[in-house]
Every structure is written in structure tokens, then in C-alpha cells.
Design a protein around this motif. Structure first.
Motif, PDB file in Angstrom:
ATOM      1  N   ILE A 151       0.820  -1.208   0.000  1.00 32.24           N
ATOM      2  CA  ILE A 151       0.000   0.000   0.000  1.00 32.24           C
ATOM      3  C   ILE A 151       0.856   1.263   0.000  1.00 32.24           C
ATOM      4  N   GLY A 152       2.100   1.146   0.431  1.00 35.84           N
ATOM      5  CA  GLY A 152       2.968   2.317   0.445  1.00 35.84           C
ATOM      6  C   GLY A 152       3.277   2.844  -0.935  1.00 35.84           C
ATOM      7  N   ALA A 153       3.079   2.031  -1.962  1.00 36.43           N
ATOM      8  CA  ALA A 153       3.384   2.441  -3.328  1.00 36.43           C
ATOM      9  C   ALA A 153       2.177   3.057  -4.038  1.00 36.43           C
ATOM     10  N   ILE A 154       1.010   3.006  -3.403  1.00 36.88           N
ATOM     11  CA  ILE A 154      -0.212   3.477  -4.061  1.00 36.88           C
ATOM     12  C   ILE A 154      -0.222   4.997  -4.144  1.00 36.88           C
ATOM     13  N   LEU A 155      -0.467   5.506  -5.340  1.00 37.13           N
ATOM     14  CA  LEU A 155      -0.551   6.959  -5.535  1.00 37.13           C
ATOM     15  C   LEU A 155      -1.993   7.460  -5.519  1.00 37.13           C
ATOM     16  N   THR A 156      -2.890   6.704  -6.109  1.00 34.70           N
ATOM     17  CA  THR A 156      -4.287   7.125  -6.151  1.00 34.70           C
ATOM     18  C   THR A 156      -5.216   5.959  -5.825  1.00 34.70           C
ATOM     19  N   ARG A 180      -9.843   8.458   3.546  1.00 37.21           N
ATOM     20  CA  ARG A 180      -8.848   7.392   3.647  1.00 37.21           C
ATOM     21  C   ARG A 180      -8.283   7.340   5.052  1.00 37.21           C
ATOM     22  N   THR A 181      -8.076   6.139   5.560  1.00 43.96           N
ATOM     23  CA  THR A 181      -7.395   5.934   6.836  1.00 43.96           C
ATOM     24  C   THR A 181      -6.394   4.797   6.683  1.00 43.96           C
ATOM     25  N   ASN A 182      -5.320   4.905   7.430  1.00 41.70           N
ATOM     26  CA  ASN A 182      -4.290   3.861   7.433  1.00 41.70           C
ATOM     27  C   ASN A 182      -4.141   3.322   8.840  1.00 41.70           C
ATOM     28  N   ALA A 183      -4.168   2.013   8.973  1.00 42.72           N
ATOM     29  CA  ALA A 183      -3.999   1.400  10.281  1.00 42.72           C
ATOM     30  C   ALA A 183      -3.605  -0.064  10.099  1.00 42.72           C
ATOM     31  N   ASN A 184      -2.724  -0.503  10.976  1.00 45.39           N
ATOM     32  CA  ASN A 184      -2.343  -1.920  11.013  1.00 45.39           C
ATOM     33  C   ASN A 184      -1.873  -2.432   9.659  1.00 45.39           C
ATOM     34  N   GLY A 185      -1.149  -1.600   8.921  1.00 49.05           N
ATOM     35  CA  GLY A 185      -0.599  -2.031   7.647  1.00 49.05           C
ATOM     36  C   GLY A 185      -1.598  -2.085   6.513  1.00 49.05           C
ATOM     37  N   LYS A 186      -2.804  -1.569   6.733  1.00 46.05           N
ATOM     38  CA  LYS A 186      -3.822  -1.571   5.688  1.00 46.05           C
ATOM     39  C   LYS A 186      -4.359  -0.161   5.488  1.00 46.05           C
ATOM     40  N   MET A 187      -4.883   0.064   4.296  1.00 48.22           N
ATOM     41  CA  MET A 187      -5.489   1.343   3.958  1.00 48.22           C
ATOM     42  C   MET A 187      -6.962   1.111   3.696  1.00 48.22           C
ATOM     43  N   THR A 188      -7.791   1.911   4.331  1.00 44.59           N
ATOM     44  CA  THR A 188      -9.228   1.836   4.091  1.00 44.59           C
ATOM     45  C   THR A 188      -9.674   3.120   3.416  1.00 44.59           C
ATOM     46  N   VAL A 189     -10.348   2.960   2.300  1.00 45.15           N
ATOM     47  CA  VAL A 189     -10.892   4.102   1.569  1.00 45.15           C
ATOM     48  C   VAL A 189     -12.409   3.969   1.565  1.00 45.15           C
ATOM     49  N   ASP A 190     -13.059   4.946   2.142  1.00 50.81           N
ATOM     50  CA  ASP A 190     -14.514   4.939   2.233  1.00 50.81           C
ATOM     51  C   ASP A 190     -15.128   5.907   1.236  1.00 50.81           C
ATOM     52  N   LEU A 191     -16.296   5.574   0.777  1.00 48.43           N
ATOM     53  CA  LEU A 191     -17.094   6.479  -0.042  1.00 48.43           C
ATOM     54  C   LEU A 191     -18.433   6.654   0.670  1.00 48.43           C
ATOM     55  N   GLN A 192     -18.591   7.824   1.288  1.00 47.58           N
ATOM     56  CA  GLN A 192     -19.849   8.145   1.941  1.00 47.58           C
ATOM     57  C   GLN A 192     -20.761   8.754   0.901  1.00 47.58           C
ATOM     58  N   MET A 193     -21.921   8.149   0.712  1.00 49.79           N
ATOM     59  CA  MET A 193     -22.867   8.598  -0.318  1.00 49.79           C
ATOM     60  C   MET A 193     -24.153   9.062   0.345  1.00 49.79           C
ATOM     61  N   ASN A 194     -24.441  10.328   0.209  1.00 46.57           N
ATOM     62  CA  ASN A 194     -25.641  10.919   0.790  1.00 46.57           C
ATOM     63  C   ASN A 194     -26.582  11.399  -0.304  1.00 46.57           C
ATOM     64  N   ASN A 195     -27.831  11.602   0.087  1.00 45.64           N
ATOM     65  CA  ASN A 195     -28.844  12.086  -0.859  1.00 45.64           C
ATOM     66  C   ASN A 195     -28.794  11.289  -2.163  1.00 45.64           C
ATOM     67  N   TYR A 228     -20.328  -0.549  -8.015  1.00 45.82           N
ATOM     68  CA  TYR A 228     -19.233   0.326  -7.635  1.00 45.82           C
ATOM     69  C   TYR A 228     -17.968  -0.498  -7.400  1.00 45.82           C
ATOM     70  N   TYR A 229     -16.867   0.020  -7.930  1.00 45.56           N
ATOM     71  CA  TYR A 229     -15.575  -0.657  -7.814  1.00 45.56           C
ATOM     72  C   TYR A 229     -14.552   0.309  -7.221  1.00 45.56           C
ATOM     73  N   CYS A 230     -13.729  -0.175  -6.333  1.00 43.34           N
ATOM     74  CA  CYS A 230     -12.573   0.608  -5.926  1.00 43.34           C
ATOM     75  C   CYS A 230     -11.369   0.138  -6.751  1.00 43.34           C
ATOM     76  N   ALA A 231     -10.442   1.034  -6.928  1.00 41.06           N
ATOM     77  CA  ALA A 231      -9.265   0.730  -7.730  1.00 41.06           C
ATOM     78  C   ALA A 231      -8.055   1.464  -7.158  1.00 41.06           C
ATOM     79  N   ALA A 232      -6.913   0.804  -7.242  1.00 44.13           N
ATOM     80  CA  ALA A 232      -5.650   1.403  -6.814  1.00 44.13           C
ATOM     81  C   ALA A 232      -4.757   1.598  -8.032  1.00 44.13           C
ATOM     82  N   ASP A 233      -4.393   2.832  -8.292  1.00 53.32           N
ATOM     83  CA  ASP A 233      -3.481   3.160  -9.402  1.00 53.32           C
ATOM     84  C   ASP A 233      -3.914   2.546 -10.727  1.00 53.32           C
TER      85      ASP A 233
END
Length: 114
Positions: free
Chosen positions: A28-33, A71-86, A95-100
Motif C-alpha cells: 500500500i505504500g506504493a499506491i498513488l491514487t 482514507r485511513t491507514n492502520a495496522n498495515g492496511k489502507m481503508t478508503v470509504d465512499l460516503q454517499m448521501n442524498n 461500484y468498484y474501488c481501484a488502486a493506481d
């Protein structure tokens, strides 16, 4: 190598809220986006939101003011959330998440009924 595991999603009525989560593990340290995309039937895959390593974000015009990526980083992992309102019926998609643009989550269905 990066592994992505998605959770969240489901069905909601218009105006409701949902949160999608994507847990990244591995290099995860190499992830840019980190991105959230969506694919609706008969439509091209759409970039919904992006968060960069430096923390800057971008959103599709259709979701600005309603969706928030974080985004949050903890315990060697990265969590990326998408909060969707209205949420609107036109937000219905897989919906798909993607790294780089390289590693992809398994996809999760979001269905918004009117």
C-alpha cells in the motif's frame, strides 16, 4: 502487489445514504491514487471519486456535494470509504474501488429506488 476487498452497498430509497469501504493490503505504500468507479447497465464506467496520496480529492460533477471519499491507514492496511448521501436513482450501479488503475476490488451493487 495490492489486494482490495470491498464492503458495503445495498439497496436504499432515494434521499438515503450508504457507505462503501475498500480495504487495501499488500504494497500500500506504493499506491498513488485510490479511486471509486461505477458501472451502470448501458453506460460507460465512470470515475466517481479519487483520493491521492497527498490527500487531494476529485469528484464527478454528478456526485459533488453528495459523496465524500476518505482514507485511513492502520495496522498495515489502507481503508478508503465512499460516503454517499442524498442518493438518487441514477446512482444505481456496481461500484468498484481501484488502486493506481491497476488493482480492482470485486465490485458491489448499489441500488437506489425512487
Amino acid at each position: 502487489q495490492v489486494q482490495l476487498e470491498q464492503s458495503g452497498g445495498g439497496s436504499v430509497q432515494a434521499g438515503g445514504s450508504l457507505t462503501l469501504s475498500c480495504v487495501a493490503s499488500g504494497r500500500i505504500g506504493a499506491i498513488l491514487t485510490m479511486d471509486w468507479y461505477r458501472a451502470a447497465p448501458g453506460k460507460q464506467r465512470e470515475l466517481v471519486a479519487r483520493i491521492r496520496r497527498v490527500g487531494s480529492t476529485n469528484y464527478a460533477d454528478s456526485v459533488k456535494g453528495r459523496f465524500t471519499i476518505s482514507r485511513t491507514n492502520a495496522n498495515g492496511k489502507m481503508t478508503v470509504d465512499l460516503q454517499m448521501n442524498n442518493l438518487k436513482p441514477e446512482d444505481t450501479a456496481v461500484y468498484y474501488c481501484a488502486a493506481d488503475y491497476t488493482w480492482w476490488g470485486q465490485g458491489t451493487q448499489v441500488t437506489v429506488s425512487s
